[in-house]
Design a protein around this motif. Sequence first.
Motif, mmCIF file in Angstrom:
data_model
loop_
_atom_site.group_PDB
_atom_site.id
_atom_site.type_symbol
_atom_site.label_atom_id
_atom_site.label_comp_id
_atom_site.label_asym_id
_atom_site.label_seq_id
_atom_site.Cartn_x
_atom_site.Cartn_y
_atom_site.Cartn_z
ATOM 1 N N ASP A 417 0.823 -1.222 0.000
ATOM 2 C CA ASP A 417 0.000 0.000 0.000
ATOM 3 C C ASP A 417 0.850 1.262 0.000
ATOM 4 O O ASP A 417 0.592 2.209 0.767
ATOM 5 C CB ASP A 417 -0.944 0.001 1.216
ATOM 6 N N ASP A 418 1.839 1.298 -0.875
ATOM 7 C CA ASP A 418 2.811 2.401 -0.845
ATOM 8 C C ASP A 418 3.247 2.770 -2.263
ATOM 9 O O ASP A 418 4.336 2.408 -2.710
ATOM 10 C CB ASP A 418 4.018 1.982 -0.007
ATOM 11 N N PRO A 419 2.406 3.494 -3.000
ATOM 12 C CA PRO A 419 2.742 3.836 -4.397
ATOM 13 C C PRO A 419 4.053 4.609 -4.537
ATOM 14 O O PRO A 419 4.805 4.385 -5.487
ATOM 15 C CB PRO A 419 1.550 4.680 -4.847
ATOM 16 N N ASP A 420 4.330 5.513 -3.604
ATOM 17 C CA ASP A 420 5.562 6.303 -3.707
ATOM 18 C C ASP A 420 6.796 5.415 -3.575
ATOM 19 O O ASP A 420 7.785 5.599 -4.285
ATOM 20 C CB ASP A 420 5.581 7.391 -2.631
ATOM 21 N N ALA A 421 6.749 4.455 -2.656
ATOM 22 C CA ALA A 421 7.873 3.538 -2.497
ATOM 23 C C ALA A 421 8.017 2.636 -3.713
ATOM 24 O O ALA A 421 9.134 2.371 -4.189
ATOM 25 C CB ALA A 421 7.697 2.706 -1.236
ATOM 26 N N ASN A 422 6.901 2.158 -4.238
ATOM 27 C CA ASN A 422 6.965 1.242 -5.372
ATOM 28 C C ASN A 422 7.517 1.901 -6.625
ATOM 29 O O ASN A 422 8.058 1.224 -7.502
ATOM 30 C CB ASN A 422 5.579 0.641 -5.642
ATOM 31 N N LYS A 423 7.396 3.219 -6.728
ATOM 32 C CA LYS A 423 8.002 3.917 -7.866
ATOM 33 C C LYS A 423 9.519 3.770 -7.866
ATOM 34 O O LYS A 423 10.158 3.845 -8.926
ATOM 35 C CB LYS A 423 7.632 5.401 -7.825
ATOM 36 N N LEU A 424 10.103 3.575 -6.676
ATOM 37 C CA LEU A 424 11.553 3.478 -6.559
ATOM 38 C C LEU A 424 12.073 2.053 -6.759
ATOM 39 O O LEU A 424 13.281 1.821 -6.667
ATOM 40 C CB LEU A 424 11.995 3.990 -5.184
ATOM 41 N N LEU A 425 11.188 1.106 -7.038
ATOM 42 C CA LEU A 425 11.631 -0.257 -7.325
ATOM 43 C C LEU A 425 12.279 -0.356 -8.700
ATOM 44 O O LEU A 425 12.933 -1.343 -9.024
ATOM 45 C CB LEU A 425 10.457 -1.236 -7.239
ATOM 46 N N ARG A 426 12.082 0.653 -9.505
ATOM 47 C CA ARG A 426 12.689 0.743 -10.828
ATOM 48 C C ARG A 426 13.007 2.204 -11.094
ATOM 49 O O ARG A 426 12.733 3.077 -10.259
ATOM 50 C CB ARG A 426 11.761 0.195 -11.911
ATOM 51 N N ARG A 427 13.595 2.504 -12.229
ATOM 52 C CA ARG A 427 13.796 3.898 -12.616
ATOM 53 C C ARG A 427 13.728 4.008 -14.129
ATOM 54 O O ARG A 427 13.866 2.993 -14.842
ATOM 55 C CB ARG A 427 15.137 4.427 -12.104
ATOM 56 N N GLU A 428 13.544 5.206 -14.602
ATOM 57 C CA GLU A 428 13.533 5.425 -16.037
ATOM 58 C C GLU A 428 14.958 5.337 -16.574
ATOM 59 O O GLU A 428 15.887 5.885 -15.981
ATOM 60 C CB GLU A 428 12.938 6.787 -16.361
ATOM 61 N N TYR A 429 15.122 4.638 -17.658
ATOM 62 C CA TYR A 429 16.418 4.558 -18.330
ATOM 63 C C TYR A 429 16.585 5.743 -19.285
ATOM 64 O O TYR A 429 15.608 6.240 -19.859
ATOM 65 C CB TYR A 429 16.528 3.269 -19.127
ATOM 66 N N ARG A 430 17.805 6.138 -19.430
ATOM 67 C CA ARG A 430 18.133 7.165 -20.423
ATOM 68 C C ARG A 430 18.119 6.520 -21.811
ATOM 69 O O ARG A 430 18.701 5.451 -22.023
ATOM 70 C CB ARG A 430 19.520 7.748 -20.111
ATOM 71 N N GLY A 431 17.448 7.144 -22.746
ATOM 72 C CA GLY A 431 17.367 6.592 -24.091
ATOM 73 C C GLY A 431 18.734 6.494 -24.750
ATOM 74 O O GLY A 431 19.626 7.272 -24.425
ATOM 75 N N PRO A 432 18.907 5.514 -25.645
ATOM 76 C CA PRO A 432 17.908 4.604 -26.192
ATOM 77 C C PRO A 432 17.752 3.303 -25.398
ATOM 78 O O PRO A 432 17.119 2.356 -25.870
ATOM 79 C CB PRO A 432 18.482 4.289 -27.583
ATOM 80 N N TRP A 433 18.326 3.243 -24.185
ATOM 81 C CA TRP A 433 18.280 2.016 -23.396
ATOM 82 C C TRP A 433 16.875 1.782 -22.850
ATOM 83 O O TRP A 433 16.173 2.718 -22.481
ATOM 84 C CB TRP A 433 19.296 2.082 -22.266
ATOM 85 N N VAL A 434 16.471 0.511 -22.781
ATOM 86 C CA VAL A 434 15.129 0.141 -22.367
ATOM 87 C C VAL A 434 15.201 -0.705 -21.102
ATOM 88 O O VAL A 434 15.955 -1.689 -21.059
ATOM 89 C CB VAL A 434 14.399 -0.648 -23.482
ATOM 90 N N TYR A 435 14.451 -0.310 -20.081
ATOM 91 C CA TYR A 435 14.436 -1.054 -18.827
ATOM 92 C C TYR A 435 13.942 -2.477 -19.079
ATOM 93 O O TYR A 435 12.976 -2.688 -19.809
ATOM 94 C CB TYR A 435 13.512 -0.348 -17.821
ATOM 95 N N PRO A 436 14.608 -3.469 -18.502
ATOM 96 C CA PRO A 436 14.233 -4.864 -18.798
ATOM 97 C C PRO A 436 12.828 -5.203 -18.308
ATOM 98 O O PRO A 436 12.387 -4.716 -17.252
ATOM 99 C CB PRO A 436 15.300 -5.687 -18.071
ATOM 100 N N LYS A 437 12.154 -6.044 -19.043
ATOM 101 C CA LYS A 437 10.807 -6.448 -18.689
ATOM 102 C C LYS A 437 10.823 -7.519 -17.607
ATOM 103 O O LYS A 437 11.704 -8.375 -17.571
ATOM 104 C CB LYS A 437 10.077 -6.989 -19.929
ATOM 105 N N VAL A 438 9.835 -7.452 -16.730
ATOM 106 C CA VAL A 438 9.681 -8.449 -15.670
ATOM 107 C C VAL A 438 8.410 -9.231 -15.945
ATOM 108 O O VAL A 438 7.350 -8.643 -16.170
ATOM 109 C CB VAL A 438 9.609 -7.772 -14.284
#
Length: 438
Positions: A417-438
């Motif tokens: 129940d913590d949307p703000d914390a869950n945002k930090l489980l990943r981060r945006e990658y700098r293009g053109p790199w793509v964050y791996p899919k889970v």
Amino acid sequence: MNRRRFLRGSLAAGLALSFPGIVAAQKDKTYRTALIGAGWWGTNILREAVACGHCKPVALVDVDRRQLARCGEEVAKWTSETPRHYEDYREMLAAEKPDIAIVATPDHWHALPTIAAVEAGAHVYVEKPISHTIMEGRAMVDAARAAGRVVQVGTHRRVSPHNISGRQFLREGRAGKIGMVKCFVLYGGGPEQPRKNIEPPKELNWDLWCGPAPLRPFNGGAHPRGFRNYLDYANGTLGDWGVHWMDQVLWVMDEKWPKSVHSTGGRPIKGAPILTAEHQTTDAPDHQVANYQFEDFTVTWEHRQFAGNPTDKTESVGCYFYGTKGTFHMGWQRGWTFYPSGRGEPEIHEEPKLNQPDAQNIKELWADFLEAIETSRRPVCDVEAIHYSTNLSLLGMLSYKLGRSVTWDGAKEVCVDDPDANKLLRREYRGPWVYPKV
């Protein structure tokens, strides 16, 4: 069981685990091996790979041609093989198709090369922590399982003889019931002066070094060996040393994740972080305390980069396991020691058996890695096990950044129940790199 019989038995058990590949590996099998990240530590790992007699170095990858040259010179001392040099791991994987890839890059570059390597058919030895963010680690585990490849992580304390015997001592109840564990790394240090931003050396592809992470100005601090204290690329001391000792806790106590985490810290000695067009400093905390609540015990983490450790009887790193029969220190260069609670009871100590020149046990971990490949079993430091250990460090940093505690659902790998914390489980990658899919 008396002390002498215990130590003799535990040492035998440790050696049986530490050298499995000597017995089981096929003597005529040679693995085409590539190194991704040819700095000093990657060179250490490759040295052990070549020394085992079953690995042929075919490629070195690094974004810094100076590191490629130095590593190539070292390789020439060990073997007549002349591995090809590459700047980009993707080009290397396509051209060389190695059997084994060693990933010894900075932390922010662990996930993508590991996933690409297993998808290309290679087994992987990747340095700890396995990832910079929690969802990267889960993607690495999923990729390894989908490809059916062995992924060993460089948490070599699981094969160090004194760590093995110490774990046996604790699991046999010799220290009693464990109610609390304290993990720590305590060093000296002082204030930090900003470094001037400069043009990257001509031999270094700084854009590719930063890769999916933010493109900070170059100042000579993060590369080649200072990246751990820049949070864009690593997770400070907790992300570096913490993974080793958190892993010891999970390994000894047979746990996977805590119920809740709370961390505080800051930079009162180093000073507030600076990042301008002209100057910058590191931004990791110079001290940090984290508390992890498990079902039946509590774990604390403490690190300092000032004041050192003049007050304890043990060395400046390790874990204290506090039990009903006494205190057990699991250390590094001084082995382990048990301090009984009872008056007049003798201390019990075991010296370490570490290899040189790096005072580690990479040799034994590499032997386990090869045997795991040969027998299609999970290695001692399997990627999923060390994903959980890495998560402890990353959750501590997540709590530190939020400034409050988090409740962790380890089975689902989400903060409850913590949307703000869950945002930090990943981060945006700098293009053109793509964050791996889970």
